[in-house]
Design an enzyme around this catalytic site. Structure first.
Site, PDB file in Angstrom:
ATOM      1  N   LYS A 178     -59.092  16.065   5.074  1.00  0.00           N
ATOM      2  CA  LYS A 178     -58.995  14.674   4.609  1.00  0.00           C
ATOM      3  C   LYS A 178     -57.557  14.025   4.968  1.00  0.00           C
ATOM      4  O   LYS A 178     -56.763  14.361   4.075  1.00  0.00           O
ATOM      5  CB  LYS A 178     -59.206  14.987   3.236  1.00  0.00           C
ATOM      6  CG  LYS A 178     -59.657  13.244   2.478  1.00  0.00           C
ATOM      7  CD  LYS A 178     -59.005  12.174   2.563  1.00  0.00           C
ATOM      8  CE  LYS A 178     -58.143  11.976   1.606  1.00  0.00           C
ATOM      9  NZ  LYS A 178     -57.048  10.696   1.902  1.00  0.00           N
TER      10      LYS A 178
ATOM     11  N   GLU B  88     -46.800  20.609  -0.377  1.00  0.00           N
ATOM     12  CA  GLU B  88     -45.633  20.494   0.064  1.00  0.00           C
ATOM     13  C   GLU B  88     -45.373  18.808  -0.324  1.00  0.00           C
ATOM     14  O   GLU B  88     -46.205  17.932   0.020  1.00  0.00           O
ATOM     15  CB  GLU B  88     -45.598  20.352   1.845  1.00  0.00           C
ATOM     16  CG  GLU B  88     -45.547  21.671   2.221  1.00  0.00           C
ATOM     17  CD  GLU B  88     -44.211  22.344   1.828  1.00  0.00           C
ATOM     18  OE1 GLU B  88     -43.295  21.621   1.720  1.00  0.00           O
ATOM     19  OE2 GLU B  88     -44.131  23.601   2.411  1.00  0.00           O
TER      20      GLU B  88
ATOM     21  N   CYS C 213     -40.445  13.322   4.487  1.00  0.00           N
ATOM     22  CA  CYS C 213     -40.155  14.238   3.385  1.00  0.00           C
ATOM     23  C   CYS C 213     -38.642  14.907   3.601  1.00  0.00           C
ATOM     24  O   CYS C 213     -37.901  15.041   2.377  1.00  0.00           O
ATOM     25  CB  CYS C 213     -41.101  15.258   3.089  1.00  0.00           C
ATOM     26  SG  CYS C 213     -41.755  16.227   4.475  1.00  0.00           S
TER      27      CYS C 213
ATOM     28  N   GLU D 134     -37.147   9.932  -5.269  1.00  0.00           N
ATOM     29  CA  GLU D 134     -37.542   9.660  -3.802  1.00  0.00           C
ATOM     30  C   GLU D 134     -37.777   8.283  -3.645  1.00  0.00           C
ATOM     31  O   GLU D 134     -38.886   7.720  -4.336  1.00  0.00           O
ATOM     32  CB  GLU D 134     -38.613  10.765  -3.587  1.00  0.00           C
ATOM     33  CG  GLU D 134     -38.927  10.717  -2.201  1.00  0.00           C
ATOM     34  CD  GLU D 134     -40.021  11.751  -1.757  1.00  0.00           C
ATOM     35  OE1 GLU D 134     -40.954  11.681  -2.404  1.00  0.00           O
ATOM     36  OE2 GLU D 134     -39.833  12.425  -0.679  1.00  0.00           O
TER      37      GLU D 134
HETATM   38  P1  ADP Z   1     -48.715   9.036   0.008  1.00  0.00           P
HETATM   39  O1  ADP Z   1     -49.710   8.096   0.102  1.00  0.00           O
HETATM   40  O2  ADP Z   1     -47.342   8.635  -0.493  1.00  0.00           O
HETATM   41  O3  ADP Z   1     -48.366   9.821   1.196  1.00  0.00           O
HETATM   42  P2  ADP Z   1     -50.177  10.472  -1.745  1.00  0.00           P
HETATM   43  O4  ADP Z   1     -49.962  11.896  -2.530  1.00  0.00           O
HETATM   44  O5  ADP Z   1     -50.883   9.471  -2.636  1.00  0.00           O
HETATM   45  O6  ADP Z   1     -48.800  10.207  -0.991  1.00  0.00           O
HETATM   46  O7  ADP Z   1     -51.312  10.880  -0.661  1.00  0.00           O
HETATM   47  C1  ADP Z   1     -51.056  12.104   0.125  1.00  0.00           C
HETATM   48  C2  ADP Z   1     -52.664  12.445   0.110  1.00  0.00           C
HETATM   49  O8  ADP Z   1     -53.588  12.758  -0.876  1.00  0.00           O
HETATM   50  C3  ADP Z   1     -53.558  11.219   0.888  1.00  0.00           C
HETATM   51  O9  ADP Z   1     -54.478  11.928   1.583  1.00  0.00           O
HETATM   52  C4  ADP Z   1     -54.378  10.837  -0.244  1.00  0.00           C
HETATM   53  O10 ADP Z   1     -55.530  10.070  -0.092  1.00  0.00           O
HETATM   54  C5  ADP Z   1     -54.646  11.972  -0.936  1.00  0.00           C
HETATM   55  N1  ADP Z   1     -54.724  11.989  -2.660  1.00  0.00           N
HETATM   56  C6  ADP Z   1     -54.283  10.720  -3.341  1.00  0.00           C
HETATM   57  N2  ADP Z   1     -54.866  10.908  -4.660  1.00  0.00           N
HETATM   58  C7  ADP Z   1     -55.614  12.127  -4.690  1.00  0.00           C
HETATM   59  C8  ADP Z   1     -56.259  12.809  -5.710  1.00  0.00           C
HETATM   60  N3  ADP Z   1     -56.241  12.623  -6.980  1.00  0.00           N
HETATM   61  N4  ADP Z   1     -56.734  13.935  -5.275  1.00  0.00           N
HETATM   62  C9  ADP Z   1     -56.620  14.529  -4.247  1.00  0.00           C
HETATM   63  N5  ADP Z   1     -56.097  13.916  -3.014  1.00  0.00           N
HETATM   64  C10 ADP Z   1     -55.618  12.648  -3.258  1.00  0.00           C
END
Ligand code: ADP
Length: 496
Positions: free
Chosen positions: A174, A248, A282, A381
């Site tokens: 994903k 990470e 990061c 951050e």
């Molecule tokens: P950013 O968008 O700042 O990189 P996020 O942590 O929101 O940081 O996103 C990193 C990944 O985690 C993306 O693929 C996002 O769609 C996914 N993501 C966001 N919320 C959730 C959640 N509640 N559970 C699992 N995956 C998530």
């Protein structure tokens, strides 16, 4: 309108079960690149089922054969490097030389992990009884769920997909919702390299799609890269149903510059580590911890250098810095300018959107001076082209400031003194330490990851990168062919 970016499930490019879509945008122009399949739980279920089925044969495929497919992946990535880099720049904004580097990481990782097909080292050790043999093997785990962000749309997934595949696992991937088209073209490389259907599946969509993966009983391991806020939620949920999780997350990385540093080297490294990828790495440098003696010249040179950076569409080879990834990122970074001013920080340069650019999520390279330990801009951050300058009197103080944040990914020190450099290696409490080099630029053969709030103790890349995607199996073979009870200590046989 360009073609729909589809999910890849069981070897087929498919629309989402619901038919729902969302759009992917170019952050430099704000134009739509393509519509994208918006997945739901039915798509995730189908992807996990396909992975489970494909795992049965993939785990039995000899690892050297799996490795040959990864070598082919490396070759195809090299052939398609320019198209992939161009698409990536259009979809998330970083400049073309950086997106080429992003693809190169995946090429390097594909060769490295392809080579693991003939290693995947376990070990043997002597055993206590006569006529008995013992060994420990790395075994595959099953179906792995991968959740990745948009800032390294190929490199970060490659750190997870390639070790997971060489170890014999099947995957549901994903990617970040800002880079689905790049992720789909990356997955197409595996298809074209001859990876059997179902071994690598792609489900597109926002956070809820990741959540379906985290809670799916058929997924044994979650490997996540993204924000700390989301990562900790993922960790808690997955742990409550007994899953192994590799995280990470954020960073608040610093470069320390001591009075005896080589000024030119330091200026160059600080500029690219702070403003490369528009500060959205990061490992980006977001703090400069500088000793008083060298500070005036260093700051003057940095302001000069920042002023000379050309902003624009990253496809233009002469551009130094692209836009932020989206409107939300722009609002977040702008919010920190307000916070900084409120905290009494001086904005030396930048702090705004460029006035001559009316399209795109651009933000000027920004330097904050007079930042004190404990201020929000020193601790949190920001994930944008913003560098906070903290003045210190000594190396000891510098190290304390470096270590005094909730994250522990990357740190760096500039000094010409070998004793100071080695003390810094000993005392900096980050997962990655650089000497006379910026905080970015990790190589794939070494562990990548951080201490404290950056992760949960796992590492990616290098040999240890296999740990997330393997289970240890200890094997004992008794080849005596007869009952040996008389000769041995029964206490030991009853142990364990
Ligand atoms: P950013 O968008 O700042 O990189 P996020 O942590 O929101 O940081 O996103 C990193 C990944 O985690 C993306 O693929 C996002 O769609 C996914 N993501 C966001 N919320 C959730 C959640 N509640 N559970 C699992 N995956 C998530």
């Amino acid at each position: 309108m360009p073609d729909l970016v589809r999910n890849f499930i069981g070897g087929e490019w498919v629309e989402s079960r619901s038919g729902a879509t969302f759009n992917t945008y170019n952050p430099a122009t704000e134009e739509v690149i393509a519509p994208v399949a918006q997945s739901g739980s039915a798509d995730v279920n189908a992807a996990v089922d396909a992975a489970k089925e494909a795992y049965k044969n993939w785990r039995l495929t000899p690892a050297p054969r799996r490795g040959e497919i990864l070598f082919r992946v490396a070759q195809l990535l090299a052939e398609r490097k320019e198209q992939l880099a161009s698409l990536m720049t259009q979809e998330m904004g970083k400049i073309i030389s950086e997106t080429r580097g992003d693809v190169q990481e995946a090429i390097d990782m594909a060769y490295y992990m392809g080579g693991e097909g003939r290693r995947l080292m376990g070990y043997t050790a002597p055993v206590e009884m006569p006529n008995k043999f013992g060994m420990a093997l790395r075994d595959s785990v099953g179906v792995i769920g991968l959740i990745t962000p948009w800032n390294f749309p190929i490199a970060v997934p490659s750190w997870k997909i390639l070790p997971a595949l060489i170890a014999g696992n099947a995957i549901v991937f994903k990617p970040g919702e800002d880079t689905p088209a790049t992720a789909a073209e990356f997955v197409r490389v595996f298809q074209d390299a001859g990876l059997p259907p179902g071994v690598l599946n792609l489900v597109l969509g926002a956070g809820e799609v990741g959540d379906f993966l985290v809670t799916h009983q058929g997924v044994r391991v979650i490997s996540f890269t993204g924000s700390t806020q989301t990562g900790l939620k993922v960790y808690a949920k997955a742990a409550s149903i007994g899953k192994k999780v590799s995280l990470e997350m954020g960073g608040k990385n610093a470069i320390i510059v001591l009075d005896d540093a080589n000024l030119d080297l330091a200026v160059d490294a600080i500029t690219w580590s702070a403003f490369g990828t528009t500060g959205q790495r990061c490992t980006a440098t977001s703090r400069l911890i500088v000793q008083s003696g060298i500070k005036p010249q260093l700051v003057e040179a940095l302001v000069e250098k920042a002023r000379g950076l050309k902003l624009g569409n990253g496809l233009d080879e002469s551009v130094n810095m692209g836009p932020l990834v989206n409107q939300k990122a722009l609002e977040k970074v702008s919010g920190y300018i307000k916070i900084a001013k409120h905290e009494g920080v001086k904005v030396l340069i930048g702090g705004e959107r460029p006035s001559d650019m009316d399209k795109g999520f651009f933000f000027q390279p920004t330097l904050f001076d007079g930042v004190e330990r404990g201020m929000r801009v020193e601790q949190e951050e920001i994930f944008g082209p913003v560098l906070s300058i903290v003045e210190v009197g000594s190396m000891e103080e510098a190290i304390e400031v470096n270590n005094g944040v909730a994250y522990g990914l990357s740190s760096s020190i500039f000094t010409e003194n070998v004793n100071a450099a080695f003390r810094a290696i000993r005392d900096l409490t980050t997962g990655i330490v650089y000497i006379n080099h910026g905080t970015t630029g990790a190589e794939i053969q070494f562990p990548f990851g951080g201490t404290r709030g950056t992760g949960n103790g796992m590492r990616e890349a290098g040999q240890v990168g296999l740990d997330s995607f393997t289970e240890w199996k200890s094997v004992y073979v008794d080849y005596s062919g007869r009952l040996q009870r008389a000769q041995i200590d029964t206490e030991r046989i009853l142990n364990g």
